[in-house]
Design an enzyme around this catalytic site. Sequence first.
Site, PDB file in Angstrom:
ATOM      1  CD  GLU A 225      67.667  -2.974  51.192  1.00 56.96           C
ATOM      2  OE1 GLU A 225      68.051  -3.874  51.955  1.00 56.96           O
ATOM      3  OE2 GLU A 225      67.403  -1.812  51.573  1.00 56.96           O
TER       4      GLU A 225
ATOM      5  CD  GLU B  33      72.239  -3.969  52.390  1.00 55.86           C
ATOM      6  OE1 GLU B  33      71.477  -3.852  53.389  1.00 55.86           O
ATOM      7  OE2 GLU B  33      72.293  -3.124  51.487  1.00 55.86           O
TER       8      GLU B  33
END
Length: 450
Positions: free
Chosen positions: A163, A355
């Site tokens: 991320e 995720e």
Amino acid sequence: MSFKPDFAWGAATSAYQIEGAAAIDGRGPSVWDRFCRQPGKVFEGHTGDVACDHYHRWPEDVALMREIGLKAYRFSLSWSRILPEGTGKVNEQGLAFYDRLVDALLEGGIDPWLTFFHWDYPLFLQRRGGWLNADSSKWFAEYSAVVVDRLSDRVTNWMTLNEPQCFIGLGHGTGMHAPGDQMDLPHVLVAVHNALLAHGRTVQVLRAQAKKTPHVGWAPTGDVAVPLTDDPADIAAAREAYWSIQPGSLWNQRWWADPVLTGKYPEIGCEAYGDALPVTTDEEMKIISSPIDFYGMNIYNGYFVRAGADGKPEHVMRQPGVPTSHFQWRVTPEALYWGPRWVHERYAKPIAITENGMASHDWVALDGAVHDPQRIDYVNRYLRQLKRAAESGVDVEGYFHWTLMDNFEWAEGYRYRFGLIHVDFETQKRTLKDSARWYSEVIKHNAENL
């Protein structure tokens, strides 16, 4: 059959969120150690000093993974546990910890999927400029080379960055995350470029030095544009919205992904950012676009888009009372169909959902169990959409539930629980939630029982 027989059914964690042992066995400080000690930055002053104490309790945690039946486990390494000052002297105790963990996973039939960086940048390097320093990508490559030399005889699945939109956007733009900087756009875009160079240099390290053939990817994030209807106009509008870049905002896929997959920053981003653009070279873009094998996607929710009167994307306001998680993220199962579809369509790479999960109101009930029916329903709905993507031709390699166990959720401290395993942070007692037992059946049947 929608999912491959060797589909990577897993769960994910990150080092700072679960390991604890923040100041023992030679670990150096990270930006999160400092950030947690700044008043008002983290909910109720929580820190990752102890977290889930995974550093000491890893045998129990691996045993719980085996009980659930995980086929794969995604985890990150603490850069400053391995190189306390970020470069230079290697901390043997830190490397030995990951040695033991990897061996235990493999002995338990669990495939390690290793992430080099999940936000815990070494504090000593931050004091030298961090991601703004032109040498930052070389520091990262030095760290990566140490890890690859030690673990690549057993680890084959690798992710570079987790991320980057968050650790750059929230860490250096808004200041909501460590290191807490609030920089102007030109400086933020320099940090973006250096982080992408770090990604590329690490891919090169893996290709050159890994002892077993590496399977390399990364794990960006972002909300997914979902067409309001199946009308082709709405689908086209959602696609355009997903790949758009707004002036001043890093919350997109394309500014990050195009350099990695095509070797160029997208023209629409150059127009959006204008004079804020950093100076780059052809050689740097070649490094950034070093070939990867799969595209990891962290997906939690989406937003609905329809075609306006002119055919351009229109965001549809969410209605009052729509389902949301404890974190107030909208429950949007369709995101796990459209997100993989958009990325696979554009870049033609296999997809791994690195995720996905939800924060729920979880506690130990009077019967000693943790009942979390909302999480079961949430994951069921999302997996059905991922199955739909696989059945439509998207090459999906794996799914990693966020997260294995309740943990330190960054600026939110310990108030949100995402885990399949409940953790009592006072006693460190672990309790498998109902969702863990449900997920075990999903894995056993390769999701054909959904």
